[in-house]
Design a protein around this motif. Structure first.
Motif, PDB file in Angstrom:
ATOM      1  N   HIS A  38      31.690  34.374  49.589  1.00  0.00           N
ATOM      2  CA  HIS A  38      32.471  34.875  48.454  1.00  0.00           C
ATOM      3  C   HIS A  38      33.847  34.219  48.431  1.00  0.00           C
ATOM      4  O   HIS A  38      34.335  33.817  47.368  1.00  0.00           O
ATOM      5  CB  HIS A  38      32.593  36.400  48.520  1.00  0.00           C
ATOM      6  N   PRO A  92      29.089  41.566  37.761  1.00  0.00           N
ATOM      7  CA  PRO A  92      30.020  42.209  36.818  1.00  0.00           C
ATOM      8  C   PRO A  92      31.156  42.982  37.489  1.00  0.00           C
ATOM      9  O   PRO A  92      32.237  43.081  36.921  1.00  0.00           O
ATOM     10  CB  PRO A  92      29.116  43.165  36.030  1.00  0.00           C
ATOM     11  N   ASP A  93      30.932  43.483  38.697  1.00  0.00           N
ATOM     12  CA  ASP A  93      31.977  44.248  39.384  1.00  0.00           C
ATOM     13  C   ASP A  93      32.870  43.389  40.275  1.00  0.00           C
ATOM     14  O   ASP A  93      33.772  43.904  40.926  1.00  0.00           O
ATOM     15  CB  ASP A  93      31.368  45.393  40.195  1.00  0.00           C
ATOM     16  N   ASP A  94      32.635  42.080  40.287  1.00  0.00           N
ATOM     17  CA  ASP A  94      33.457  41.166  41.085  1.00  0.00           C
ATOM     18  C   ASP A  94      34.633  40.717  40.222  1.00  0.00           C
ATOM     19  O   ASP A  94      34.600  39.663  39.589  1.00  0.00           O
ATOM     20  CB  ASP A  94      32.632  39.974  41.549  1.00  0.00           C
ATOM     21  N   THR A  95      35.666  41.525  40.191  1.00  0.00           N
ATOM     22  CA  THR A  95      36.766  41.302  39.255  1.00  0.00           C
ATOM     23  C   THR A  95      37.461  39.956  39.449  1.00  0.00           C
ATOM     24  O   THR A  95      37.867  39.324  38.474  1.00  0.00           O
ATOM     25  CB  THR A  95      37.805  42.441  39.353  1.00  0.00           C
ATOM     26  N   ALA A  96      37.573  39.502  40.678  1.00  0.00           N
ATOM     27  CA  ALA A  96      38.264  38.232  40.926  1.00  0.00           C
ATOM     28  C   ALA A  96      37.469  37.062  40.357  1.00  0.00           C
ATOM     29  O   ALA A  96      38.029  36.198  39.665  1.00  0.00           O
ATOM     30  CB  ALA A  96      38.511  38.044  42.421  1.00  0.00           C
ATOM     31  N   VAL A  98      35.041  37.228  38.097  1.00  0.00           N
ATOM     32  CA  VAL A  98      34.922  37.408  36.650  1.00  0.00           C
ATOM     33  C   VAL A  98      36.191  36.894  35.957  1.00  0.00           C
ATOM     34  O   VAL A  98      36.107  36.197  34.937  1.00  0.00           O
ATOM     35  CB  VAL A  98      34.639  38.886  36.283  1.00  0.00           C
ATOM     36  N   ALA A  99      37.355  37.203  36.516  1.00  0.00           N
ATOM     37  CA  ALA A  99      38.616  36.744  35.922  1.00  0.00           C
ATOM     38  C   ALA A  99      38.698  35.222  35.917  1.00  0.00           C
ATOM     39  O   ALA A  99      39.121  34.622  34.910  1.00  0.00           O
ATOM     40  CB  ALA A  99      39.807  37.341  36.674  1.00  0.00           C
ATOM     41  N   SER A 101      36.180  33.135  35.907  1.00  0.00           N
ATOM     42  CA  SER A 101      35.190  32.684  34.934  1.00  0.00           C
ATOM     43  C   SER A 101      35.713  32.835  33.511  1.00  0.00           C
ATOM     44  O   SER A 101      35.578  31.917  32.689  1.00  0.00           O
ATOM     45  CB  SER A 101      33.900  33.488  35.123  1.00  0.00           C
ATOM     46  N   GLU A 102      36.329  33.962  33.216  1.00  0.00           N
ATOM     47  CA  GLU A 102      36.871  34.188  31.878  1.00  0.00           C
ATOM     48  C   GLU A 102      38.009  33.224  31.558  1.00  0.00           C
ATOM     49  O   GLU A 102      38.122  32.740  30.426  1.00  0.00           O
ATOM     50  CB  GLU A 102      37.334  35.633  31.729  1.00  0.00           C
ATOM     51  N   GLU A 103      38.825  32.924  32.549  1.00  0.00           N
ATOM     52  CA  GLU A 103      39.916  31.970  32.325  1.00  0.00           C
ATOM     53  C   GLU A 103      39.367  30.579  32.037  1.00  0.00           C
ATOM     54  O   GLU A 103      39.840  29.876  31.136  1.00  0.00           O
ATOM     55  CB  GLU A 103      40.846  31.945  33.534  1.00  0.00           C
TER      56      GLU A 103
END
Length: 171
Positions: A38, A92-96, A98-99, A101-103
């Motif tokens: 991770h 979906p619950d891996d906020t770091a 996911v952030a 990826s969204e960036e």
């Protein structure tokens, strides 16, 4: 170590030996091998985001897409093991993750904006960009291009074909 020997070959024992610490000490920093992977995925995501961001700065349209694809390919070639940790979509619950990826998606959507694509078409184009760069680079890392033919030119032609498809995509 992941780059030199491959992600699948990486063990906590090797990392402990490389760092000169006892294996149990690593558990103070990572939650076993899944935790290490991770952390590698986060590292890869940050590094790839930085590379793609730098490649996009000051460029637009076809030039930006080509620069991003080149940066992506170069990253995979330089860091195949670390990159391998980040290939899967984040939970979906891996906020770091996911952030990150969204960036990255936000940057790519901005780069694709001049093509006037709908959001859905732009997301399909992003998948295409990732697939082209990932596929070509991972075949290259594995030694899959044995012909005496310029790989850079092959990659250029492939990306130009993708760009041509983007230009004809449903708006």
């Amino acid at each position: 170590m992941a780059d030199a020997h491959g992600l699948e070959q990486l063990t906590l024992a090797q990392v402990a030996t490389q760092l000169g610490v006892r294996l149990p000490s690593l558990y103070n920093h990572v939650e076993g091998l899944p935790g290490l992977r991770h952390e590698l995925a986060l590292l890869s995501g940050r590094q790839l985001l930085e590379r793609i961001s730098r490649a996009a700065v000051g460029r637009a349209g076809d030039d930006a897409v080509l620069a991003i694809c080149r940066a992506y390919r170069a990253y995979v070639l330089e860091h195949p093991g670390v990159y391998a940790a980040a290939v899967r979509a984040p939970a979906p619950d891996d906020t770091a993750l996911v952030a990150l990826s969204e960036e990255l998606i936000g940057i790519l959507l901005a780069v694709l904006a001049p093509y006037g694509l709908s959001e859905t078409s732009a997301l399909h184009a992003i998948r295409g960009l990732r697939s082209v760069a990932h596929g070509f680079a991972t075949i290259e890392v594995a030694g899959g291009f044995g012909m005496a033919l310029d790989r850079d030119e092959s990659f250029q032609r492939l990306v130009e074909g993708l760009i041509a498809g983007i230009k004809t995509a449903e708006k």
